[in-house]
Design a protein around this motif. Structure first.
Motif, PDB file in Angstrom:
ATOM      1  N   LEU A  86      49.964  43.089  39.295  1.00 38.88           N
ATOM      2  CA  LEU A  86      48.742  43.230  40.092  1.00 38.88           C
ATOM      3  C   LEU A  86      48.422  44.706  40.314  1.00 38.88           C
ATOM      4  O   LEU A  86      47.255  45.125  40.228  1.00 38.88           O
ATOM      5  CB  LEU A  86      48.904  42.496  41.430  1.00 38.88           C
ATOM      6  CG  LEU A  86      47.659  42.432  42.316  1.00 38.88           C
ATOM      7  CD1 LEU A  86      46.507  41.731  41.589  1.00 38.88           C
ATOM      8  CD2 LEU A  86      47.963  41.704  43.626  1.00 38.88           C
ATOM      9  N   THR A  87      49.461  45.504  40.577  1.00 37.42           N
ATOM     10  CA  THR A  87      49.259  46.950  40.766  1.00 37.42           C
ATOM     11  C   THR A  87      48.761  47.576  39.467  1.00 37.42           C
ATOM     12  O   THR A  87      47.877  48.439  39.466  1.00 37.42           O
ATOM     13  CB  THR A  87      50.580  47.628  41.199  1.00 37.42           C
ATOM     14  OG1 THR A  87      51.220  46.818  42.169  1.00 37.42           O
ATOM     15  CG2 THR A  87      50.318  49.016  41.771  1.00 37.42           C
ATOM     16  N   GLN A  88      49.338  47.114  38.356  1.00 36.56           N
ATOM     17  CA  GLN A  88      48.879  47.608  37.043  1.00 36.56           C
ATOM     18  C   GLN A  88      47.390  47.320  36.854  1.00 36.56           C
ATOM     19  O   GLN A  88      46.624  48.187  36.415  1.00 36.56           O
ATOM     20  CB  GLN A  88      49.663  46.911  35.915  1.00 36.56           C
ATOM     21  CG  GLN A  88      51.088  47.403  35.763  1.00 36.56           C
ATOM     22  CD  GLN A  88      51.799  46.678  34.612  1.00 36.56           C
ATOM     23  OE1 GLN A  88      51.213  45.821  33.973  1.00 36.56           O
ATOM     24  NE2 GLN A  88      53.048  47.051  34.374  1.00 36.56           N
ATOM     25  N   GLU A  89      46.995  46.103  37.201  1.00 35.52           N
ATOM     26  CA  GLU A  89      45.599  45.685  36.998  1.00 35.52           C
ATOM     27  C   GLU A  89      44.646  46.522  37.862  1.00 35.52           C
ATOM     28  O   GLU A  89      43.594  46.970  37.397  1.00 35.52           O
ATOM     29  CB  GLU A  89      45.460  44.195  37.334  1.00 35.52           C
ATOM     30  CG  GLU A  89      44.108  43.622  36.947  1.00 35.52           C
ATOM     31  CD  GLU A  89      43.989  42.148  37.305  1.00 35.52           C
ATOM     32  OE1 GLU A  89      42.836  41.684  37.406  1.00 35.52           O
ATOM     33  OE2 GLU A  89      45.018  41.474  37.502  1.00 35.52           O
ATOM     34  N   VAL A  90      45.045  46.749  39.127  1.00 41.52           N
ATOM     35  CA  VAL A  90      44.203  47.545  40.030  1.00 41.52           C
ATOM     36  C   VAL A  90      44.068  48.976  39.500  1.00 41.52           C
ATOM     37  O   VAL A  90      42.969  49.533  39.451  1.00 41.52           O
ATOM     38  CB  VAL A  90      44.784  47.538  41.466  1.00 41.52           C
ATOM     39  CG1 VAL A  90      44.051  48.553  42.346  1.00 41.52           C
ATOM     40  CG2 VAL A  90      44.685  46.149  42.073  1.00 41.52           C
ATOM     41  N   ALA A  91      45.193  49.532  39.065  1.00 40.94           N
ATOM     42  CA  ALA A  91      45.182  50.910  38.535  1.00 40.94           C
ATOM     43  C   ALA A  91      44.311  50.990  37.279  1.00 40.94           C
ATOM     44  O   ALA A  91      43.518  51.916  37.106  1.00 40.94           O
ATOM     45  CB  ALA A  91      46.608  51.358  38.232  1.00 40.94           C
ATOM     46  N   TYR A  92      44.483  50.001  36.406  1.00 42.02           N
ATOM     47  CA  TYR A  92      43.726  49.973  35.139  1.00 42.02           C
ATOM     48  C   TYR A  92      42.224  49.884  35.416  1.00 42.02           C
ATOM     49  O   TYR A  92      41.419  50.606  34.831  1.00 42.02           O
ATOM     50  CB  TYR A  92      44.197  48.782  34.308  1.00 42.02           C
ATOM     51  CG  TYR A  92      43.541  48.652  32.948  1.00 42.02           C
ATOM     52  CD1 TYR A  92      43.936  49.456  31.882  1.00 42.02           C
ATOM     53  CD2 TYR A  92      42.530  47.728  32.719  1.00 42.02           C
ATOM     54  CE1 TYR A  92      43.350  49.338  30.633  1.00 42.02           C
ATOM     55  CE2 TYR A  92      41.921  47.598  31.478  1.00 42.02           C
ATOM     56  CZ  TYR A  92      42.340  48.410  30.431  1.00 42.02           C
ATOM     57  OH  TYR A  92      41.747  48.289  29.205  1.00 42.02           O
ATOM     58  N   ASN A  93      41.831  48.981  36.314  1.00 41.44           N
ATOM     59  CA  ASN A  93      40.412  48.774  36.608  1.00 41.44           C
ATOM     60  C   ASN A  93      39.794  49.937  37.393  1.00 41.44           C
ATOM     61  O   ASN A  93      38.564  50.045  37.475  1.00 41.44           O
ATOM     62  CB  ASN A  93      40.218  47.464  37.382  1.00 41.44           C
ATOM     63  CG  ASN A  93      40.452  46.248  36.490  1.00 41.44           C
ATOM     64  OD1 ASN A  93      40.188  46.306  35.291  1.00 41.44           O
ATOM     65  ND2 ASN A  93      40.957  45.168  37.061  1.00 41.44           N
ATOM     66  N   SER A  94      40.654  50.797  37.963  1.00 41.96           N
ATOM     67  CA  SER A  94      40.114  51.946  38.710  1.00 41.96           C
ATOM     68  C   SER A  94      39.663  53.059  37.754  1.00 41.96           C
ATOM     69  O   SER A  94      38.942  53.969  38.151  1.00 41.96           O
ATOM     70  CB  SER A  94      41.171  52.496  39.682  1.00 41.96           C
ATOM     71  OG  SER A  94      42.211  53.111  38.950  1.00 41.96           O
ATOM     72  N   LEU A  95      40.117  52.988  36.498  1.00 42.19           N
ATOM     73  CA  LEU A  95      39.714  53.995  35.511  1.00 42.19           C
ATOM     74  C   LEU A  95      38.290  53.743  35.051  1.00 42.19           C
ATOM     75  O   LEU A  95      37.865  52.593  34.909  1.00 42.19           O
ATOM     76  CB  LEU A  95      40.637  53.929  34.286  1.00 42.19           C
ATOM     77  CG  LEU A  95      42.114  54.300  34.491  1.00 42.19           C
ATOM     78  CD1 LEU A  95      42.919  53.911  33.267  1.00 42.19           C
ATOM     79  CD2 LEU A  95      42.251  55.781  34.757  1.00 42.19           C
ATOM     80  N   LEU A  96      37.575  54.804  34.801  1.00 40.92           N
ATOM     81  CA  LEU A  96      36.246  54.650  34.220  1.00 40.92           C
ATOM     82  C   LEU A  96      36.374  54.069  32.815  1.00 40.92           C
ATOM     83  O   LEU A  96      37.354  54.335  32.102  1.00 40.92           O
ATOM     84  CB  LEU A  96      35.538  56.003  34.149  1.00 40.92           C
ATOM     85  CG  LEU A  96      35.165  56.639  35.495  1.00 40.92           C
ATOM     86  CD1 LEU A  96      34.654  58.069  35.281  1.00 40.92           C
ATOM     87  CD2 LEU A  96      34.090  55.804  36.186  1.00 40.92           C
TER      88      LEU A  96
END
Length: 484
Positions: free
Chosen positions: A7-17
Motif C-alpha cells: 500500500l505504501t508502494q502504491e501511494v508513493a508510486y501514484n504521488s509521482l507525476l
C-alpha cells in the motif's frame, strides 16, 4: 520500491507525476538491458512491464512478444496468449506504418498456436480477421492462406464447418495455379479439418495424398509452415483416418504408421498428440478396442503436456467408449464425462454430439433405454445444429436401434430411422458405419420374429465386415446369426 508494504508502494508510486513515472520505467528498462545483456530472457516479462509503462512502446511490444514465445515454449498457453494480446494492443498505439503492420501480422501468426490449443477463446475470430485484413493489405498471399486455414479451423471448432470450406476451396485453386507449396499446404490442412467436420472423408482422401507426395518430392516433410503441428504428419493422420472411415483400413493403417514414425522422428509433442488421436479414432472405428486404448492413452499423455484441450477432451471420451467395450462400463462412463467437462470448459462446439452418442450407447447396452433415447435425441439435435452429417447419420441409426428395443417395439419407426441414417452414410460413402445399419436392421427384425428379413440384412453386414477386416463387428454379427 524501498518501501516494504504494498500500500505504501502504491501511494508513493501514484504521488509521482506521470511524466516522471514514465522516465523512471524507461530508465529501469535500459538499466536491465545494460546490466544483464547475456541473460535478457530471464527479464523479458520485467522489461515488457517497464517499457509498456514508459515511452518505449516499440521495445514494449518486442518484449511482450518475446515473453509470449517464452511462455509458449513452456506450454503456459493462457500466459502466452495474454502476452501476445498485450503486444498487439501496444502495436495498435503506434503509428500505422508498413513496418508496424508487419509486426502486428507476426504477432497474430504467433498467437494462432495458443489460440488453437486453447480451443479458440473469445475474441479469436476478430484477431484472425485482423490477420486476414493485414495479409491482404501487405499482399502477403502465403500469410493470407495461413489465416484462411485458421479461420476454417475456427469455424469447424465452433460448429460451422461449411463456413470453413467456403474460405478455402478458392484459395486452393489459386495455390494450384501458381504451384505455391507454401500456400497449398495450410489451405489443404484447413480443408481436411472442415471436410472431416461434415463427414466428407472421401474429399480428404482425394486431396491429402497429393500434398503428402508433394512434401516428399520437395523434401519439406520437416517444415511446419507456421502450423502448430507438423503438416506432413498431420496430413498422414487425416488421410489414414479418412481411409479407415471409408472402409479401407489396410491402406489407412499404412499411412497412419508413416505419420506416427515421422512424428516420433521430429519429437514434437503436439504432432505426436494429434497423430495418436487420429490413430485412436481409426482403431475405434474399426472396433479394435485394445489398440484404440493404446493410441488414445498416448494422445492424452502428449496432449496434457502441451495442454491441447480440444483433442484432450475427445480422446478421454473415446477412451471411455473403448473401455466400455472392453467390459469396464464404470470407467468408461467416468472418462466420457471427464472429456465432456474439458470440452465445456474450452468452449469448443465441434463434435459436441460425440458425448451424448457415446453415453447413449453405454446406456442402451446397460438396459437404460429411457436415458439412451434422451442422449441420442440430444446427439441428433447437436449434429443437425452443427451440420455434422456423419454424426447425424449415426444418431439416426442409434435412435432406430433404441426404438426397436423398447417394451413395445416401434418397428416401423425404428426401420424408418435406421434407413434415414443409412441414406446419409451411404451418400458420404462411409462403408463401416453404413454396415452398422444392416446389423441394426438385422437385430430389429430378429427381435420382431421376422427371420427372413433379419437373415438378409445380417448377411449383408457379415459380408461388409469381412471385406473390411472389422473382426469385432463381424463376430457380433455372427453371434446374432447363430442365435437365429
Amino acid at each position: 520500491y524501498i518501501f516494504k508494504h504494498a500500500l505504501t508502494q502504491e501511494v508513493a508510486y501514484n504521488s509521482l507525476l506521470l511524466k516522471r513515472r514514465k522516465e523512471i520505467h524507461e530508465r529501469i528498462g535500459k538499466a536491465i538491458e545494460e546490466l544483464y545483456p547475456e541473460r535478457l530472457e530471464e527479464f523479458y516479462e520485467m522489461l515488457a512491464y517497464h517499457y509498456a509503462r514508459g515511452e518505449g512502446l516499440e521495445k514494449a511490444s518486442q518484449y511482450l512478444k518475446l515473453s509470449g514465445s517464452k511462455a509458449a515454449r513452456n506450454h503456459s498457453l493462457w500466459e502466452a496468449y495474454s502476452f501476445y494480446k498485450e503486444a498487439l494492443a501496444t502495436l495498435h498505439r503506434l503509428p500505422e506504418t508498413v513496418e508496424n503492420k508487419k509486426e502486428k501480422l507476426e504477432v497474430l501468426v504467433l498467437m494462432v498456436t495458443p489460440m488453437l490449443l486453447l480451443g479458440y477463446p473469445e475474441g479469436s475470430l476478430e484477431m484472425l480477421q485482423e490477420g486476414e485484413s493485414l495479409s491482404k493489405d501487405l499482399r502477403d498471399n502465403r500469410r493470407l492462406a495461413f489465416f484462411h486455414g485458421r479461420m476454417s479451423a475456427y469455424y469447424t471448432f465452433r460448429g460451422s464447418p461449411l463456413l470453413g470450406v467456403k474460405y478455402l476451396e478458392d484459395a486452393l485453386e489459386e495455390g494450384r495455379k501458381i504451384q505455391d507449396i507454401d500456400l497449398i499446404v495450410p489451405v489443404v490442412l484447413g480443408l481436411c479439418a472442415s471436410y472431416t467436420g461434415t463427414g466428407q472423408f472421401d474429399k480428404v482422401v482425394d486431396i491429402a495424398p497429393g500434398v503428402i507426395d508433394l512434401l516428399e518430392k520437395t523434401e519439406r516433410q520437416f517444415d511446419f509452415f507456421a502450423s502448430p503441428v507438423n503438416p506432413y504428419s498431420h496430413l498422414c493422420g487425416f488421410c489414414g483416418w479418412g481411409m479407415g472411415y471409408l472402409g479401407n483400413f489396410e491402406e489407412g493403417k499404412i499411412i497412419l504408421e508413416k505419420g506416427l514414425r515421422h512424428a516420433a522422428q521430429i519429437d514434437d509433442l503436439r504432432t505426436l498428440g494429434i497423430v495418436e488421436w487420429f490413430s485412436g479414432l481409426f482403431f475405434h472405428g474399426k472396433g479394435d478396442w485394445k489398440l484404440a486404448v493404446e493410441h488414445l492413452q498416448n494422445c492424452i499423455k502428449f496432449s496434457e503436456e502441451v495442454k491441447f484441450l480440444a483433442i484432450l477432451a475427445w480422446a478421454w471420451a473415446l477412451l471411455g467408449h473403448a473401455y466400455f467395450y472392453l467390459g469396464d462400463p464404470e470407467t468408461g462412463r467416468r472418462y466420457v464425462e471427464k472429456g465432456l467437462k474439458i470440452q465445456d470448459d474450452s468452449g469448443v462446439e465441434w463434435n459436441l454430439c460425440l458425448y451424448p452418442l457415446i453415453l447413449g450407447d453405454i446406456c442402451l447396452h446397460l438396459g437404460d433405454l429411457k436415458s439412451a433415447r434422451s442422449f441420442m435425441e440430444e446427439a441428433l439435435r447437436l449434429s443437425q445444429k452443427n451440420k455434422e452429417k456423419w454424426m447425424e447419420g449415426f444418431s439416426w441409426l442409434a435412435l432406430g436401434r433404441i426404438l426397436g428395443r423398447t417394451e413395445t417395439p416401434q418397428i416401423n419407426k425404428a426401420e424408418e430411422y435406421i434407413s434415414q441414417g443409412m441414406k446419409i452414410l451411404d451418400e458420404l460413402k462411409m462403408k463401416p458405419n453404413y454396415a452398422f445399419g444392416y446389423l441394426f436392421l438385422g437385430e430389429l427384425y430378429a427381435n420382431a420374429g421376422q427371420k427372413e428379413k433379419a437373415l438378409e440384412n445380417l448377411k449383408k453386414a457379415e459380408t461388409m465386415y469381412q471385406e473390411m477386416g472389422m473382426d469385432y463387428w463381424l463376430a457380433r454379427t455372427r453371434k446374432v446369426l447363430a442365435e437365429l
